[in-house]
Design a protein around this motif. Structure first.
Motif, PDB file in Angstrom:
ATOM      1  N   ARG A   1       0.830  -1.202   0.000  1.00 39.92           N
ATOM      2  CA  ARG A   1       0.000   0.000   0.000  1.00 39.92           C
ATOM      3  C   ARG A   1       0.865   1.252   0.000  1.00 39.92           C
ATOM      4  O   ARG A   1       0.593   2.211  -0.729  1.00 39.92           O
ATOM      5  CB  ARG A   1      -0.923  -0.001   1.219  1.00 39.92           C
ATOM      6  CG  ARG A   1      -1.818   1.232   1.278  1.00 39.92           C
ATOM      7  CD  ARG A   1      -2.753   1.223   2.474  1.00 39.92           C
ATOM      8  NE  ARG A   1      -3.522   2.454   2.534  1.00 39.92           N
ATOM      9  CZ  ARG A   1      -4.387   2.752   3.494  1.00 39.92           C
ATOM     10  NH1 ARG A   1      -4.602   1.896   4.495  1.00 39.92           N
ATOM     11  NH2 ARG A   1      -5.046   3.904   3.472  1.00 39.92           N
ATOM     12  N   GLY A   2       1.922   1.252   0.813  1.00 37.89           N
ATOM     13  CA  GLY A   2       2.814   2.405   0.851  1.00 37.89           C
ATOM     14  C   GLY A   2       3.453   2.673  -0.491  1.00 37.89           C
ATOM     15  O   GLY A   2       3.577   3.824  -0.923  1.00 37.89           O
TER      16      GLY A   2
ATOM     17  N   ALA B   1       0.852   9.624   3.150  1.00 38.26           N
ATOM     18  CA  ALA B   1       0.216   8.354   3.488  1.00 38.26           C
ATOM     19  C   ALA B   1       1.158   7.184   3.215  1.00 38.26           C
ATOM     20  O   ALA B   1       1.240   6.237   4.014  1.00 38.26           O
ATOM     21  CB  ALA B   1      -1.075   8.186   2.683  1.00 38.26           C
ATOM     22  N   GLY B   2       1.870   7.234   2.090  1.00 39.80           N
ATOM     23  CA  GLY B   2       2.827   6.172   1.783  1.00 39.80           C
ATOM     24  C   GLY B   2       3.964   6.119   2.783  1.00 39.80           C
ATOM     25  O   GLY B   2       4.367   5.034   3.242  1.00 39.80           O
ATOM     26  N   VAL B   3       4.492   7.276   3.142  1.00 43.91           N
ATOM     27  CA  VAL B   3       5.559   7.325   4.150  1.00 43.91           C
ATOM     28  C   VAL B   3       5.045   6.785   5.481  1.00 43.91           C
ATOM     29  O   VAL B   3       5.761   6.068   6.200  1.00 43.91           O
ATOM     30  CB  VAL B   3       6.075   8.769   4.302  1.00 43.91           C
ATOM     31  CG1 VAL B   3       7.007   8.893   5.509  1.00 43.91           C
ATOM     32  CG2 VAL B   3       6.794   9.205   3.033  1.00 43.91           C
ATOM     33  N   SER B   4       3.792   7.127   5.830  1.00 40.33           N
ATOM     34  CA  SER B   4       3.194   6.629   7.073  1.00 40.33           C
ATOM     35  C   SER B   4       3.149   5.106   7.090  1.00 40.33           C
ATOM     36  O   SER B   4       3.448   4.475   8.112  1.00 40.33           O
ATOM     37  CB  SER B   4       1.783   7.206   7.221  1.00 40.33           C
ATOM     38  OG  SER B   4       1.098   6.615   8.299  1.00 40.33           O
ATOM     39  N   GLN B   5       2.796   4.504   5.961  1.00 43.10           N
ATOM     40  CA  GLN B   5       2.745   3.039   5.887  1.00 43.10           C
ATOM     41  C   GLN B   5       4.136   2.435   6.062  1.00 43.10           C
ATOM     42  O   GLN B   5       4.319   1.468   6.802  1.00 43.10           O
ATOM     43  CB  GLN B   5       2.143   2.605   4.549  1.00 43.10           C
ATOM     44  CG  GLN B   5       0.680   2.946   4.368  1.00 43.10           C
ATOM     45  CD  GLN B   5      -0.228   2.147   5.270  1.00 43.10           C
ATOM     46  OE1 GLN B   5       0.052   0.997   5.590  1.00 43.10           O
ATOM     47  NE2 GLN B   5      -1.323   2.749   5.696  1.00 43.10           N
TER      48      GLN B   5
ATOM     49  N   GLN C   1       7.021  -0.125  13.442  1.00 39.63           N
ATOM     50  CA  GLN C   1       6.262   0.017  14.674  1.00 39.63           C
ATOM     51  C   GLN C   1       5.041  -0.890  14.724  1.00 39.63           C
ATOM     52  O   GLN C   1       4.298  -0.875  15.690  1.00 39.63           O
ATOM     53  CB  GLN C   1       5.830   1.473  14.849  1.00 39.63           C
ATOM     54  CG  GLN C   1       7.012   2.432  14.937  1.00 39.63           C
ATOM     55  CD  GLN C   1       6.581   3.801  15.405  1.00 39.63           C
ATOM     56  OE1 GLN C   1       5.496   3.975  15.935  1.00 39.63           O
ATOM     57  NE2 GLN C   1       7.451   4.781  15.231  1.00 39.63           N
ATOM     58  N   GLY C   2       4.812  -1.639  13.673  1.00 37.67           N
ATOM     59  CA  GLY C   2       3.704  -2.580  13.653  1.00 37.67           C
ATOM     60  C   GLY C   2       2.380  -1.989  13.211  1.00 37.67           C
ATOM     61  O   GLY C   2       1.404  -2.714  13.025  1.00 37.67           O
ATOM     62  N   ALA C   3       2.293  -0.681  13.062  1.00 34.51           N
ATOM     63  CA  ALA C   3       1.067  -0.012  12.620  1.00 34.51           C
ATOM     64  C   ALA C   3       1.452   1.320  11.994  1.00 34.51           C
ATOM     65  O   ALA C   3       2.478   1.901  12.358  1.00 34.51           O
ATOM     66  CB  ALA C   3       0.109   0.209  13.788  1.00 34.51           C
TER      67      ALA C   3
ATOM     68  N   ALA D   1      -1.748  12.522   7.207  1.00 37.90           N
ATOM     69  CA  ALA D   1      -2.005  12.361   5.778  1.00 37.90           C
ATOM     70  C   ALA D   1      -3.461  12.652   5.444  1.00 37.90           C
ATOM     71  O   ALA D   1      -3.773  13.282   4.431  1.00 37.90           O
ATOM     72  CB  ALA D   1      -1.634  10.938   5.342  1.00 37.90           C
ATOM     73  N   LEU D   2      -4.370  12.189   6.322  1.00 35.90           N
ATOM     74  CA  LEU D   2      -5.800  12.412   6.092  1.00 35.90           C
ATOM     75  C   LEU D   2      -6.132  13.898   6.060  1.00 35.90           C
ATOM     76  O   LEU D   2      -6.875  14.373   5.197  1.00 35.90           O
ATOM     77  CB  LEU D   2      -6.606  11.714   7.186  1.00 35.90           C
ATOM     78  CG  LEU D   2      -8.126  11.803   7.065  1.00 35.90           C
ATOM     79  CD1 LEU D   2      -8.613  11.037   5.844  1.00 35.90           C
ATOM     80  CD2 LEU D   2      -8.788  11.266   8.332  1.00 35.90           C
TER      81      LEU D   2
END
Length: 438
Positions: free
Chosen positions: A278-279, A324-328, A334-336, A343-344
């Motif tokens: 997804r990222g 959002a991609g960086v967040s993924q 960190q597991g999440a 991003a939202l």
């Protein structure tokens, strides 16, 4: 005559005698003179109510002085009203102004819009009150809002059914989006009724991507070439459908991802593969959209503030997907996912709210006989909106300052939206300043 894209109108010199006889008073019946008047007026009311309520909630969380009673989770109440509250009302004003011109059919009478729009407005006010006082009140409110949105979707569907225009790509995409919006809002109502907040949250996010984002990118794809050619007459309109499919594909990807994670982040080894995939997709699509926005921006004249303001909104669309991609990918360690709310809000405040501010101001000024005032109103407010967006993104990072930053972001948002509403609201109940109809 300026290019007609549902916003511009024939330019004619006002009649001096007509101007002298012009009724300058604010009258409720003038809200029914044109579709955008009623839709925009009610949208502003819901926007102000939702903004003031959210600022109050955030300062109460930060200070604890008020100790507001809670029946529903404020995050769910906030998400639902910000996605389905004022945005569809703004959409209604635009769709029944520009849509009939695109489809080459007569527009519906504003009186036919009155009931569904009033249902939505009343519904969202009840939703805000019920979130603190009684779940039944909130449920009645969201049911009324869903019924009103369904009525608007049916009205627009009737325009599509009557149309014989050759080019219906954008209008039909908007029709599908309205259907998705209606189904998503119904899902939110069912989630609240069945005490299934995770389902309600997933339906809100589905409505954001499958309804609100789709409407914005579709309208922008249709309108921006006309905006460009009007501001820069030597530039030919550029509207490749591939760009539209790319933006719609991004929206579909995010809406589908909502349901993959509807009950929380994935667990186990599959979670790592999902976040990696997804990222990667978000980074690629975000980079493409950001590159297109920058390419388009370089072709515009920086002296034309209208172009600059639209450009800022599109830049945020690419940045939101990149974030959002960086967040993924950061979540792999960190597991999440981390910074998901950042991003939202880069999407909702940076992109969608910026485009909303520019487009609604432009339409209100053009149809109020005040076209020359659009830039002077929107330009300073847009920069305060960028400040609110950056504060909200910063508040998404976990830390001791997050509550204070969130309250500050909500306050800046409330002030700028209040100033915006005070400038535009009086126009909708008055006759045009140039004496023309509409």
């Amino acid at each position: 005559i300026a290019p007609s894209a549902g916003i511009w109108e024939p330019v004619a010199k006002p009649d001096a005698l007509a101007l002298a006889r012009l009724d300058r008073r604010w009258r409720p019946r003038y809200l029914l003179l044109a579709p955008h008047r009623l839709g925009f007026f009610l949208a502003m009311l819901v926007l102000l109510a939702a903004s003031a309520w959210w600022a109050l909630v955030q300062w109460d969380r930060f200070s604890g002085w008020i100790d507001l009673p809670l029946v529903l989770a404020p995050s769910l109440v906030h998400a639902a009203v910000m996605v389905f509250g004022f945005m569809p009302l703004f959409f209604s004003g635009f769709l029944f102004t520009a849509g009939p011109k695109w489809l080459q059919v007569p527009p519906p009478s504003p009186t036919r819009m009155l009931l569904p729009l009033l249902l939505q407005t009343l519904g969202w006010l009840l939703w805000l009150v019920g979130g603190h006082l009684h779940a039944g009140v909130a449920l009645v409110g969201i049911a009324l809002a869903a019924l009103g949105l369904a009525g608007v979707a049916l009205l627009f569907g009737h325009l599509l059914w009557r149309s014989r225009a050759e080019d219906q790509v954008h209008a039909r995409t908007l029709g599908v989006a309205c259907g998705v919006g209606g189904l998503s809002l119904t899902g939110v109502a069912l989630g609240v009724a069945l005490d299934a907040p995770l389902v309600a949250r997933a339906c809100v996010l589905t409505g954001l991507w499958g309804f609100v984002v789709v409407v914005f990118v579709t309208v922008a794809h249709r309108m921006v070439p006309f905006l460009t050619s009007d501001a820069l007459p030597l530039m030919a309109p550029w509207r490749p459908l591939g760009v539209l499919w790319l933006m719609l594909g991004a929206a579909v990807l995010e809406a589908a991802a909502v349901w993959v994670e509807w009950d929380g982040p994935l667990q186990g080894s599959i979670a790592a593969w999902w976040m990696l995939l997804r990222g990667a997709l978000e980074l690629v699509v975000g980079a493409l959209l950001l590159g297109l926005a920058l390419l388009w921006g370089r072709q515009q004249s920086r002296k034309n503030r209208q172009m600059v303001m639209l450009h800022i909104g599109f830049v945020w669309l690419g940045l939101a997907l990149l974030l959002a991609g960086v967040s993924q990918w950061l979540g792999l360690w960190q597991g999440a996912p981390v910074m998901g709310l950042g991003a939202l809000h880069a999407l909702t405040m940076g992109c969608l709210a910026s485009l909303m501010l520019v487009m609604v101001t432009r339409i209100s000024c053009a149809h109020g006989g005040r076209a020359t005032q659009a830039e002077s109103i929107a330009w300073p407010l847009l920069w305060f909106l960028q400040l609110a967006t950056l504060l909200r993104i910063a508040a998404a990072w976990p830390g001791a300052a997050s509550l204070g930053l969130l309250a500050l972001a909500a306050s800046v948002w409330l002030v700028l939206m209040g100033e915006w509403a005070l400038r535009l609201l009086p126009w909708y109940g008055r006759l045009r300043s140039d004496g023309r109809p509409g």
